[in-house]
Structure formats: structure tokens, C-alpha cells
Write an enzyme that holds these catalytic residues in place. Structure first.
Site, PDB file in Angstrom:
ATOM      1  N   VAL A   1       0.811  -1.221   0.000  1.00  0.00           N
ATOM      2  CA  VAL A   1       0.000   0.000   0.000  1.00  0.00           C
ATOM      3  C   VAL A   1       0.843   1.269   0.000  1.00  0.00           C
ATOM      4  CG1 VAL A   1      -1.999  -1.101   1.089  1.00  0.00           C
ATOM      5  CG2 VAL A   1      -0.248   0.019   2.525  1.00  0.00           C
TER       6      VAL A   1
ATOM      7  N   TYR B   1       3.419   5.168  16.088  1.00  0.00           N
ATOM      8  CA  TYR B   1       2.066   4.656  15.864  1.00  0.00           C
ATOM      9  C   TYR B   1       1.011   5.713  16.206  1.00  0.00           C
ATOM     10  CZ  TYR B   1      -1.919   1.442  16.052  1.00  0.00           C
ATOM     11  OH  TYR B   1      -3.130   0.816  15.833  1.00  0.00           O
TER      12      TYR B   1
END
Length: 240
Positions: free
Chosen positions: A51, A145
Site C-alpha cells: 500500500v 504509531y
């Protein structure tokens, strides 16, 4: 028959969601890096794709639409975490890897979906981004994250606004402690804000799949911009 592309479909939330949509009669496109893992998920069109690679994303979306004729939903799910550490102990390469999947990958897939939904007749569709509880509050040592999931929220808000002119809805599901490979360690104990290590409850990943299926089934005149789904007793609602 409705169509959906699911990124990160080779494991965890992506796999569970893909199987739920297939069982509900949707045509499902499975996007992920590992073809063998996508084959194991089953029930859909296997589309091996990184991706973070713009050309690969365009090719995967084009292949799906060539077979289906249109795209109704994207579940923009692929994500990567990193080992917990203070920011000065996190390698720059680790940040770049998380950024490539969680931010660039989300952008590229949303871009491809938005363009297709804008071009097709009838116009429109729905994009569902996988955020995280970290889009609201961080865990200790989670700078890459947590930063990436705040970026996902910005993407969701922008697409939710920009999509109105083209009958494109965009929402986000923020998930806490769904039992996947990523959360397997939670029942054994994970670091808390006060420095302790404590076990945390988890929930079956099937509840996430059910929630995404519900969001996807709404008419395009209705949107759920943000949904938080979590194991009831995880410490998200408490004070550190």
C-alpha cells in the site's frame, strides 16, 4: 452486488472483516503484501499490493474495478505498529516504516478510492478508515504509531468534508484491544501510564467486523464519522 476493497486483508482485523463481508454476499477485494496470506483469508479477489507503493495501489484498484465495474466501499485498514520505546531510542528507519504504511498507504488507497468513486456512474461510495484508540490517547512509548493514527483522523475529517460534493461518505473506526496477533500480549500484561505492567481485557475481532459491515451498509445520505469500539474494561476511559 456491493463491492468492497479491504487493505491488510491477510491477517487480523482485515481478515476477519473480509470473511464477514464475503459471508454477507459482498464482492470482496483482498489487498495485502503476501499473496499466500490473502489466499488463506479466502472468499475474495486476491490483489497482492504494497500500500506504500503508488503504482501498485493504482494497479490493484484498477484490476478490481475492471472486474466489478465500480467500487462501493474501501476499508482502509492496513497498519503497522512498532516496539514500545522512548522516542530517542526509536530508529529513524522504524519511523519511516510505520509512516509508509499508516500514513502514506492510507493516503494512497483513499486517493485511489476517492477518484474511482468520483468518476463512476452513479457517483459515490464510502471510505472507512481504521484509526485506533491511539487516535485519542497514546500508550507509553508509542510515538510513531500514535502520530500516524492522529494523521488518519485528519484524513477522515478532510475526506468527510471533500466527499460531500461527490456523494462520498468517510468515517473512521477506532478500535481498542481486539484480539489479533497485535493484541495477543495484552492479557499477559502491557505497560501502563503509571509505569506498571497490567493485564488488559480483549474482545473478539468479530465485533469489529460486524461494526464495519454495519457502517458499510448505511445509505450514502448517512455517515458515522467516528466510532469507538473497545473491550469494555480496557483502561482507555480511566485515569493514568
Amino acid at each position: 452486488m456491493k463491492t468492497i476493497l479491504i487493505t491488510g486483508a491477510g491477517s487480523g482485523i482485515g481478515r476477519a472483516t473480509a470473511r464477514a463481508f464475503s459471508a454477507a454476499g459482498w464482492q470482496v477485494g483482498l489487498i495485502g503484501r503476501r499473496a499466500e496470506a490473502l489466499e488463506e483469508t479466502g472468499g475474495g479477489l486476491v490483489l497482492p499490493c504494497d500500500v506504500a507503493d503508488p503504482a501498485a495501489v493504482e494497479a490493484a484498484f484498477a484490476r478490481a474495478v475492471a472486474g466489478w465495474g465500480r467500487l462501493d466501499v474501501l476499508f482502509n485498514n492496513a497498519g503497522l505498529s512498532a516496539p514500545a520505546a522512548p522516542i530517542d531510542e526509536i530508529a529513524v528507519d522504524t519511523w519511516m516504516q510505520v509512516n509508509a504504511v499508516n500514513i502514506t498507504g492510507m493516503f494512497l488507497c483513499a486517493r485511489a478510492a476517492f477518484g474511482q468513486m468520483r468518476r463512476q456512474v452513479p457517483q459515490g461510495g464510502r471510505i472507512i478508515n481504521n484509526g485506533s484508540i491511539s487516535a485519542h490517547v497514546p500508550r507509553p512509548g508509542s510515538a510513531p504509531y500514535t502520530m500516524s493514527k492522529h494523521a488518519v483522523t485528519g484524513l477522515t475529517r478532510t475526506l468527510g468534508l471533500d466527499g460531500r460534493a461527490f456523494d462520498i461518505a468517510c468515517g473512521q473506526i477506532d478500535i481498542g484491544n481486539a484480539l489479533t496477533e497485535m493484541a495477543a500480549r495484552f492479557p499477559s500484561g502491557v505497560p501502563q501510564a503509571d509505569g506498571s505492567i497490567r493485564a488488559e481485557p480483549v474482545m473478539d475481532v468479530g465485533h469489529v467486523a460486524d461494526a464495519v459491515l454495519h457502517m458499510a451498509g448505511l445509505p450514502l445520505s448517512v455517515n458515522m464519522p467516528f466510532v469507538t469500539l473497545m473491550a469494555r474494561d480496557m483502561p482507555y476511559l480511566g485515569r493514568g
